[in-house]
Design an enzyme around this catalytic site. Structure first.
Site, PDB file in Angstrom:
ATOM      1  NE  ARG A  75      -8.894   6.104  11.129  1.00 17.69           N
ATOM      2  CZ  ARG A  75      -9.461   7.241  10.550  1.00 17.69           C
ATOM      3  NH1 ARG A  75     -11.028   6.542  10.403  1.00 17.69           N
ATOM      4  NH2 ARG A  75      -9.446   8.478  10.153  1.00 17.69           N
ATOM      5  CE1 TYR A  79      -4.687   3.278  13.381  1.00 16.19           C
ATOM      6  CE2 TYR A  79      -4.571   5.641  13.477  1.00 16.19           C
ATOM      7  CZ  TYR A  79      -4.814   4.551  12.759  1.00 16.19           C
ATOM      8  OH  TYR A  79      -5.443   4.623  11.743  1.00 16.19           O
ATOM      9  CE1 TYR A 101      -3.577  -0.322   5.672  1.00 16.71           C
ATOM     10  CE2 TYR A 101      -2.776   0.192   3.337  1.00 16.71           C
ATOM     11  CZ  TYR A 101      -3.352   0.455   4.447  1.00 16.71           C
ATOM     12  OH  TYR A 101      -4.466   1.638   4.565  1.00 16.71           O
TER      13      TYR A 101
HETATM   14  C1  LIG Z   1      -3.856   4.947   6.749  1.00 20.12           C
HETATM   15  S1  LIG Z   1      -3.091   5.301   5.316  1.00 20.12           S
HETATM   16  C2  LIG Z   1      -1.965   3.989   5.168  1.00 20.12           C
HETATM   17  C3  LIG Z   1      -1.190   4.183   3.897  1.00 20.12           C
HETATM   18  C4  LIG Z   1      -0.321   3.212   3.937  1.00 20.12           C
HETATM   19  N1  LIG Z   1       0.651   3.024   5.283  1.00 20.12           N
HETATM   20  C5  LIG Z   1       0.641   3.141   2.616  1.00 20.12           C
HETATM   21  O1  LIG Z   1       2.052   3.191   2.903  1.00 20.12           O
HETATM   22  O2  LIG Z   1       0.300   3.388   1.675  1.00 20.12           O
HETATM   23  C6  LIG Z   1      -4.818   4.766   4.482  1.00 20.12           C
HETATM   24  C7  LIG Z   1      -4.611   5.506   2.958  1.00 20.12           C
HETATM   25  O3  LIG Z   1      -3.716   5.235   2.025  1.00 20.12           O
HETATM   26  C8  LIG Z   1      -4.298   5.303   0.805  1.00 20.12           C
HETATM   27  N2  LIG Z   1      -4.272   3.692   0.322  1.00 20.12           N
HETATM   28  C9  LIG Z   1      -4.402   2.626   1.024  1.00 20.12           C
HETATM   29  N3  LIG Z   1      -4.586   1.614   0.069  1.00 20.12           N
HETATM   30  C10 LIG Z   1      -4.599   2.306  -1.042  1.00 20.12           C
HETATM   31  C11 LIG Z   1      -4.604   1.549  -2.484  1.00 20.12           C
HETATM   32  N4  LIG Z   1      -4.836   0.371  -2.732  1.00 20.12           N
HETATM   33  N5  LIG Z   1      -4.803   2.233  -3.408  1.00 20.12           N
HETATM   34  C12 LIG Z   1      -4.708   3.708  -3.292  1.00 20.12           C
HETATM   35  N6  LIG Z   1      -4.459   4.338  -2.323  1.00 20.12           N
HETATM   36  C13 LIG Z   1      -4.415   3.614  -1.167  1.00 20.12           C
HETATM   37  C14 LIG Z   1      -5.713   5.793   0.894  1.00 20.12           C
HETATM   38  O4  LIG Z   1      -5.368   7.319   0.992  1.00 20.12           O
HETATM   39  C15 LIG Z   1      -6.133   5.422   2.251  1.00 20.12           C
HETATM   40  O5  LIG Z   1      -7.047   6.297   2.776  1.00 20.12           O
END
Ligand SMILES: C[S@@+](CC[C@H](N)C(=O)[O-])C[C@H]1O[C@@H](n2cnc3c(N)ncnc32)[C@H](O)[C@@H]1O
Length: 268
Positions: A75, A79, A101
């Site tokens: 990753r 990035y 997102y």
């Molecule tokens: C690379 S991070 C991105 C986080 C994103 N930028 C945010 O603001 O939530 C990815 C992590 O965010 C969390 N995540 C992303 N989508 C999610 C969802 N729909 N529900 C709960 N946690 C989520 C999980 O812990 C996942 O492994």
């Protein structure tokens, strides 16, 4: 970091925005304006509705960054390529917006790094806040961090870097579904390190302490996933790349009477 003095502000610019977890309803007005007004709109979002919305906001300028991901590719490499593409657009003099997102700067390194590099080169660069998974968790699970305090860790970072937990606080572990895996997978990630995570958590909690596997809904009208599990069952809980682990406090905080008694009466 501030823009260096006497440096001429160049024409290109970078604005990082978040699309929220659920694009329908969680896009802020200022993020929409930035996306619409951009000459180039780079984006990396996780679902087809979000992609459609982003594209429709800027039909001529929209370009997905998702293609930089590849099966098994580290990753960090992806990035870096995303950052390079953002800077390429900025250096070409384009008013560039990057839409990621959630919140663009929460557990999302590329936007922070691209902004740092753009500023260092004398370009205007800024980040607008978005709605993160943690914001959704507070709302869906009903947690106010003011009541217990809240510690947020990236799960692998917690595991390997000796991070310390205060068990009187709510603990949120991000990325439990991609534990110890630095590469991208379109399907399931290798979570064979989960017993090691349990080993670390066992330093703080009893094995049957209740935790919550949380997944915010990305589609309007759909309920979030909120599953209460005893910690020991984590390896079998079927976590995904979108799962976040929330661990409620295991004890009350211990009051520091020395400090408390020295505070004005009105605070007691
Ligand atoms: C690379 S991070 C991105 C986080 C994103 N930028 C945010 O603001 O939530 C990815 C992590 O965010 C969390 N995540 C992303 N989508 C999610 C969802 N729909 N529900 C709960 N946690 C989520 C999980 O812990 C996942 O492994």
């Amino acid at each position: 970091m501030a823009v260096p003095k006497n440096e001429e502000i160049k024409r290109g610019s970078l604005t990082a925005v978040g699309t929220g977890i659920r694009v329908i309803g969680q896009l802020t007005v200022e993020s929409i304006a930035s996306m619409k007004n951009a000459e180039k709109l780079l984006y990396c979002v996780g679902d087809p509705i979000a992609e459609h919305v982003v594209q429709s906001l800027n039909k001529d300028g929209a370009e997905s960054l998702f293609g930089f991901y590849a099966e098994g590719k580290p990753r960090a490499e992806t990035y870096e390529q995303m950052i390079q593409r953002m800077l390429e657009c900025v250096r070409a003099g384009l008013k560039t917006c990057v839409a990621l997102y959630g919140h663009p700067g929460v557990f999302a390194w590329p936007a922070h790094e691209a902004i740092r590099r753009a500023r260092a080169d004398g370009y205007e660069a800024r980040m607008l806040p978005g709605i993160s998974a943690e914001d959704c968790l507070f709302a869906d699970v009903g947690i106010d961090p003011a009541m217990t305090g809240c510690q947020s860790y990236e799960a692998t970072d917690f595991m390997i870097n000796g991070r310390i937990i205060d068990t009187s606080s709510t603990v949120i572990l991000w990325q439990i579904g991609v534990l110890g895996d630095w590469s991208f997978k379109s399907g399931a990630y290798d979570t064979s390190s989960m017993p090691l995570l349990l080993e670390r958590l066992a330093q703080y909690y009893p094995a049957n302490h209740q935790a919550i596997i949380y997944e915010a809904s990305v589609f309007p009208g759909c309920a979030p996933i909120i599953r209460y599990i005893p910690l020991f069952s984590l390896p079998y809980a079927g976590v995904t790349a979108a799962s976040t682990l929330c661990i409620p406090p295991a004890r009350s905080p211990s009051i520091d009477m020395n400090i408390r008694m020295r505070m004005p009466q009105s605070c007691n």
